[in-house]
Design a protein around this motif. Structure first.
Motif, PDB file in Angstrom:
ATOM      1  N   MET A  96       0.839  -1.174   0.000  1.00 12.61           N
ATOM      2  CA  MET A  96       0.000   0.000   0.000  1.00 12.61           C
ATOM      3  C   MET A  96       0.891   1.246   0.000  1.00 12.61           C
ATOM      4  O   MET A  96       1.811   1.348   0.789  1.00 12.61           O
ATOM      5  N   ASN A  97       0.630   2.180  -0.897  1.00 13.81           N
ATOM      6  CA  ASN A  97       1.406   3.403  -1.010  1.00 13.81           C
ATOM      7  C   ASN A  97       0.658   4.555  -0.370  1.00 13.81           C
ATOM      8  O   ASN A  97      -0.301   5.064  -0.927  1.00 13.81           O
ATOM      9  N   ASN A  98       1.081   4.946   0.818  1.00 13.18           N
ATOM     10  CA  ASN A  98       0.454   6.063   1.509  1.00 13.18           C
ATOM     11  C   ASN A  98       1.216   7.342   1.232  1.00 13.18           C
ATOM     12  O   ASN A  98       2.433   7.319   1.082  1.00 13.18           O
ATOM     13  N   THR A  99       0.493   8.448   1.201  1.00 12.44           N
ATOM     14  CA  THR A  99       1.117   9.756   1.070  1.00 12.44           C
ATOM     15  C   THR A  99       1.430  10.269   2.464  1.00 12.44           C
ATOM     16  O   THR A  99       0.515  10.467   3.271  1.00 12.44           O
ATOM     17  N   ILE A 100       2.718  10.475   2.736  1.00 17.55           N
ATOM     18  CA  ILE A 100       3.160  10.955   4.044  1.00 17.55           C
ATOM     19  C   ILE A 100       3.594  12.406   3.898  1.00 17.55           C
ATOM     20  O   ILE A 100       4.413  12.732   3.031  1.00 17.55           O
ATOM     21  N   THR A 101       3.030  13.261   4.746  1.00 19.91           N
ATOM     22  CA  THR A 101       3.364  14.682   4.737  1.00 19.91           C
ATOM     23  C   THR A 101       3.906  15.061   6.101  1.00 19.91           C
ATOM     24  O   THR A 101       3.262  14.813   7.124  1.00 19.91           O
ATOM     25  N   LEU A 102       5.081  15.665   6.116  1.00 21.39           N
ATOM     26  CA  LEU A 102       5.697  16.176   7.332  1.00 21.39           C
ATOM     27  C   LEU A 102       5.662  17.694   7.222  1.00 21.39           C
ATOM     28  O   LEU A 102       6.154  18.250   6.239  1.00 21.39           O
ATOM     29  N   ARG A 103       5.049  18.350   8.203  1.00 19.10           N
ATOM     30  CA  ARG A 103       4.908  19.808   8.136  1.00 19.10           C
ATOM     31  C   ARG A 103       4.882  20.391   9.537  1.00 19.10           C
ATOM     32  O   ARG A 103       4.681  19.672  10.520  1.00 19.10           O
ATOM     33  N   LYS A 104       5.063  21.721   9.614  1.00 23.24           N
ATOM     34  CA  LYS A 104       4.986  22.400  10.906  1.00 23.24           C
ATOM     35  C   LYS A 104       3.531  22.506  11.349  1.00 23.24           C
ATOM     36  O   LYS A 104       2.615  22.569  10.531  1.00 23.24           O
ATOM     37  N   ILE A 105       3.351  22.531  12.644  1.00 18.38           N
ATOM     38  CA  ILE A 105       2.021  22.602  13.240  1.00 18.38           C
ATOM     39  C   ILE A 105       1.274  23.863  12.788  1.00 18.38           C
ATOM     40  O   ILE A 105       1.889  24.915  12.577  1.00 18.38           O
ATOM     41  N   GLN A 106      -0.039  23.724  12.665  1.00 19.30           N
ATOM     42  CA  GLN A 106      -0.939  24.830  12.336  1.00 19.30           C
ATOM     43  C   GLN A 106      -2.006  24.941  13.436  1.00 19.30           C
ATOM     44  O   GLN A 106      -2.275  23.958  14.132  1.00 19.30           O
ATOM     45  N   PRO A 107      -2.629  26.111  13.582  1.00 21.61           N
ATOM     46  CA  PRO A 107      -3.626  26.268  14.658  1.00 21.61           C
ATOM     47  C   PRO A 107      -4.732  25.217  14.620  1.00 21.61           C
ATOM     48  O   PRO A 107      -5.178  24.749  15.672  1.00 21.61           O
ATOM     49  N   GLU A 108      -5.143  24.821  13.433  1.00 13.95           N
ATOM     50  CA  GLU A 108      -6.235  23.853  13.318  1.00 13.95           C
ATOM     51  C   GLU A 108      -5.835  22.439  13.743  1.00 13.95           C
ATOM     52  O   GLU A 108      -6.687  21.539  13.838  1.00 13.95           O
TER      53      GLU A 108
END
Length: 163
Positions: A1-13
Motif C-alpha cells: 500500500m502506497n500512503n502519502t506521508i506529509t511532514l509539516r509544521k504545526i498549524q492552529p487547526e
C-alpha cells in the motif's frame, strides 16, 4: 500500500486533534496522570506554545489524516545548549510504520539548525517501545530530571548529544 506521508509544521487547526492523539496514547499505556502532558493546559494549545523562539513542532499526516507529532522546545532551566524533545506521540494505527523515526530525525535536524547541542526528554518505562527507539537513536538514561517542564510524574529521563 502506497500512503502519502506529509511532514509539516504545526498549524492552529491541528491543536484539537493532536491533543486527542496525545491523551489517547497516555490512556492506552496507563500513564494518563496529573503531572504529565495529559493534564498540562498547553497540550490543548500546541500551536501557540510553539511560537516560542527556538522551538518547533512537526506533525505527520498519512493520506491527509493527522497521525502524530514531535517538537523541540527550550524548556526553562535546561543546561546551556540543551532543548527538550517534547510531545512526541504517534497514533496507535500508525505505530511501527517508521513515522516515529521520521519525526524524531526531523526534530534532530531542527535542533541542530536551532543551534542546540543536546536534547533531553522525559518519559515512562511503560512506554517501552518508545524508550527502545530513543536508545537506538543515541539517548541514554540519566538519574534525575533536568529543567522545569512541570511534568513531575515522569520517572525516566534521557539525554542525547547532537554533535
Amino acid at each position: 500500500m502506497n500512503n502519502t506521508i506529509t511532514l509539516r509544521k504545526i498549524q492552529p487547526e491541528d491543536n484539537r486533534e493532536l491533543a486527542e492523539i496525545i491523551r489517547s496514547v497516555l490512556s492506552e499505556h496507563d500513564v494518563a496522570r496529573p503531572g504529565t502532558v495529559f493534564t498540562d493546559p498547553t497540550t490543548d494549545a500546541l500551536y501557540q506554545l510553539f511560537q516560542t523562539p527556538r522551538s518547533v513542532y512537526w506533525v505527520v499526516e498519512v493520506d491527509g489524516k493527522l497521525s502524530g507529532g514531535c517538537g523541540v522546545f527550550p524548556t526553562e532551566g535546561l543546561p546551556e545548549g540543551c532543548a527538550e524533545l517534547v510531545k512526541f506521540y504517534v497514533s496507535a494505527s500508525q505505530r511501527g510504520t517508521g513515522l516515529g523515526k521520521l519525526l524524531m530525525q526531523k526534530c534532530f535536524e531542527s535542533a541542530v539548525e536551532l543551534r542546540y547541542t543536546q536534547l533531553y526528554l522525559e518519559s515512562f518505562p511503560e512506554l517501552a517501545k518508545a524508550v527502545g527507539m530513543y536508545e537506538k537513536a543515541g539517548f541514554h538514561t540519566i538519574p534525575h530530571p533536568l529543567g522545569n517542564s512541570g511534568h513531575t510524574a515522569c520517572t525516566l529521563w534521557m539525554v542525547k548529544d547532537l554533535i
